[in-house]
Design an enzyme around this catalytic site. Structure first.
Site, PDB file in Angstrom:
ATOM      1  N   SER A   1       0.857  -1.202   0.000  1.00 27.70           N
ATOM      2  CA  SER A   1       0.000   0.000   0.000  1.00 27.70           C
ATOM      3  C   SER A   1       0.886   1.244   0.000  1.00 27.70           C
ATOM      4  O   SER A   1       2.085   1.155   0.323  1.00 27.70           O
ATOM      5  CB  SER A   1      -0.859  -0.013   1.268  1.00 27.70           C
TER       6      SER A   1
ATOM      7  N   TYR B   1      -2.533  -0.864  10.627  1.00 31.16           N
ATOM      8  CA  TYR B   1      -2.533  -1.103   9.171  1.00 31.16           C
ATOM      9  C   TYR B   1      -1.211  -0.643   8.549  1.00 31.16           C
ATOM     10  O   TYR B   1      -0.599  -1.364   7.762  1.00 31.16           O
ATOM     11  CB  TYR B   1      -3.711  -0.358   8.546  1.00 31.16           C
TER      12      TYR B   1
HETATM   13  N1  LIG Z   1      -8.873   0.058  -1.176  1.00 29.16           N
HETATM   14  C1  LIG Z   1      -7.793   0.775  -0.996  1.00 29.16           C
HETATM   15  O1  LIG Z   1      -7.837   2.002  -1.015  1.00 29.16           O
HETATM   16  C2  LIG Z   1      -6.460   0.087  -0.796  1.00 29.16           C
HETATM   17  C3  LIG Z   1      -5.293   0.858  -0.881  1.00 29.16           C
HETATM   18  C4  LIG Z   1      -4.055   0.238  -0.693  1.00 29.16           C
HETATM   19  C5  LIG Z   1      -3.993  -1.114  -0.440  1.00 29.16           C
HETATM   20  N2  LIG Z   1      -5.131  -1.834  -0.362  1.00 29.16           N
HETATM   21  C6  LIG Z   1      -5.004  -3.270  -0.091  1.00 29.16           C
HETATM   22  O2  LIG Z   1      -5.636  -3.990  -1.129  1.00 29.16           O
HETATM   23  C7  LIG Z   1      -6.073  -5.246  -0.631  1.00 29.16           C
HETATM   24  C8  LIG Z   1      -7.524  -5.425  -0.978  1.00 29.16           C
HETATM   25  O3  LIG Z   1      -8.248  -4.362  -0.412  1.00 29.16           O
HETATM   26  P1  LIG Z   1      -9.700  -3.940  -0.902  1.00 29.16           P
HETATM   27  O4  LIG Z   1      -9.769  -2.476  -0.785  1.00 29.16           O
HETATM   28  O5  LIG Z   1     -10.017  -4.599  -2.191  1.00 29.16           O
HETATM   29  O6  LIG Z   1     -10.551  -4.595   0.277  1.00 29.16           O
HETATM   30  P2  LIG Z   1     -12.045  -5.157   0.304  1.00 29.16           P
HETATM   31  O7  LIG Z   1     -12.486  -5.087   1.715  1.00 29.16           O
HETATM   32  O8  LIG Z   1     -12.845  -4.506  -0.759  1.00 29.16           O
HETATM   33  O9  LIG Z   1     -11.833  -6.670  -0.121  1.00 29.16           O
HETATM   34  C9  LIG Z   1     -11.064  -7.525   0.668  1.00 29.16           C
HETATM   35  C10 LIG Z   1     -11.508  -8.950   0.440  1.00 29.16           C
HETATM   36  O10 LIG Z   1     -10.716  -9.764   1.299  1.00 29.16           O
HETATM   37  C11 LIG Z   1     -11.561 -10.682   1.957  1.00 29.16           C
HETATM   38  N3  LIG Z   1     -10.961 -11.071   3.230  1.00 29.16           N
HETATM   39  C12 LIG Z   1     -10.946 -10.377   4.397  1.00 29.16           C
HETATM   40  N4  LIG Z   1     -10.333 -11.089   5.349  1.00 29.16           N
HETATM   41  C13 LIG Z   1      -9.940 -12.247   4.778  1.00 29.16           C
HETATM   42  C14 LIG Z   1      -9.274 -13.401   5.244  1.00 29.16           C
HETATM   43  N5  LIG Z   1      -8.910 -13.505   6.520  1.00 29.16           N
HETATM   44  N6  LIG Z   1      -9.030 -14.404   4.378  1.00 29.16           N
HETATM   45  C15 LIG Z   1      -9.422 -14.318   3.093  1.00 29.16           C
HETATM   46  N7  LIG Z   1     -10.085 -13.270   2.591  1.00 29.16           N
HETATM   47  C16 LIG Z   1     -10.342 -12.245   3.422  1.00 29.16           C
HETATM   48  C17 LIG Z   1     -12.885  -9.965   2.128  1.00 29.16           C
HETATM   49  O11 LIG Z   1     -13.952 -10.876   2.331  1.00 29.16           O
HETATM   50  C18 LIG Z   1     -12.972  -9.189   0.816  1.00 29.16           C
HETATM   51  O12 LIG Z   1     -13.621  -9.934  -0.195  1.00 29.16           O
HETATM   52  C19 LIG Z   1      -5.794  -5.220   0.878  1.00 29.16           C
HETATM   53  O13 LIG Z   1      -4.582  -5.889   1.149  1.00 29.16           O
HETATM   54  C20 LIG Z   1      -5.683  -3.734   1.173  1.00 29.16           C
HETATM   55  O14 LIG Z   1      -4.904  -3.477   2.299  1.00 29.16           O
HETATM   56  C21 LIG Z   1      -6.367  -1.273  -0.538  1.00 29.16           C
END
Ligand SMILES: NC(=O)c1ccc[n+]([C@@H]2O[C@H](COP(=O)([O-])OP(=O)(O)OC[C@H]3O[C@@H](n4cnc5c(N)ncnc54)[C@H](O)[C@@H]3O)[C@@H](O)[C@H]2O)c1
Length: 252
Positions: free
Chosen positions: A142, A156
């Protein structure tokens, strides 16, 4: 060169947000995708979208923080597709809490998913990747790997720093076995994580946009396209690095 025909990919957290978009982008390049998520219904929905678009997908229920579930996930992938080439360690959670507001249990759960989950999944796929003669592990880090998030996300930010450090170490350890390891570092992306932060008033959309140079939040599909490119042979010179896609957030 970003073709993934004949490859088999596991995408953790593939039921939503960046994971679902990445699974679709990989499938559209020809990969068979194992969509793993703690939420099976969500994983099934992602797999249905891939199949509806002519791709191959298998939905598997797996909590990445649980070793036996992760091992069963890899077994299911091998049983269905017979090989494994790509792991996208995408599953992650966040709480939008300062250090004082974060409980010990919340800290432990977040690290169990965001950091230990990547360790467990990577460890479980290495033997299969080696049998194939190599492969790719893409870790979802991230912008938080490189900069604070307004002091309101301590656990986080710490976890994503750990992901970046782990990525570099894994890259060194696995390069001799032809396993390429790297990280994708998105900025704010319009997924349920971000929508939830905005809905709860933790931050406004205007404040998120003001952190960047692009005046917009990324769409999951554009981050998914980057993930699919990074796991492809076209990106083979990206090793052990964190590819930042953040609308300029890290330089502001
Ligand atoms: N959205 C953002 O702005 C952003 C920015 C930087 C990094 N990220 C990273 O991107 C990745 C995805 O984030 P997102 O925004 O798509 O999140 P999201 O919440 O939209 O999706 C995450 C998915 O992971 C699943 N999940 C949660 N816990 C889990 C577990 N223990 N085992 C398996 N699956 C699990 C959830 O059910 C969900 O479907 C994460 O690692 C997040 O930290 C997101």
């Amino acid at each position: 060169m970003s073709d993934l025909s004949g490859k088999v990919a596991i995408v953790t957290g593939g039921g939503g947000g960046i994971g679902a978009a990445s699974a679709s982008a990989m499938a559209s390049r020809g990969a068979a995708v194992v969509v793993a998520d703690v939420n099976l219904a969500a994983a099934e929905r992602s797999a249905d979208v891939i199949r509806a678009n002519g791709g191959e997908a298998l939905a598997v229920a797996a909590d990445v923080s649980q070793r036996t579930q992760v091992e069963a996930l890899v077994d299911a992938a091998l049983e269905r597709f017979g090989r494994l080439d790509i792991l996208f360690n995408n599953a992650g959670i966040q709480y939008d809490k300062s250090m004082e507001d974060t409980s010990e249990e919340e800290w432990d759960r977040l690290f169990a998913i965001n950091v230990k989950g990547m360790f467990l999944c990577s460890k479980a796929v290495i033997p299969a990747l080696e049998r194939q003669g190599g492969g790719v592990i893409l870790n979802c880090a991230s912008v938080a790997s490189f900069r604070p998030l307004m002091g309101m996300n301590t656990a986080y930010v710490a976890s994503k720093g750990a992901v970046m450090a782990m990525t570099r170490d894994m890259a060194v350890a696995l390069a001799p076995r032809n396993i390429r390891v790297l990280a994708l570092c998105p900025g704010p992306t319009r997924t349920p994580i971000t929508a939830d932060s905005i809905a709860r008033g933790v931050i406004t959309e205007e404040e998120v946009r003001a952190l960047q140079l692009t005046d917009r939040i990324a769409e999951p599909a554009e981050i998914g396209e980057i993930a699919a490119y990074l796991v492809s042979p076209a990106a083979r010179y990206f090793v052990g690095t964190g590819v930042v896609a953040d609308g300029g957030m890290c330089i502001t």
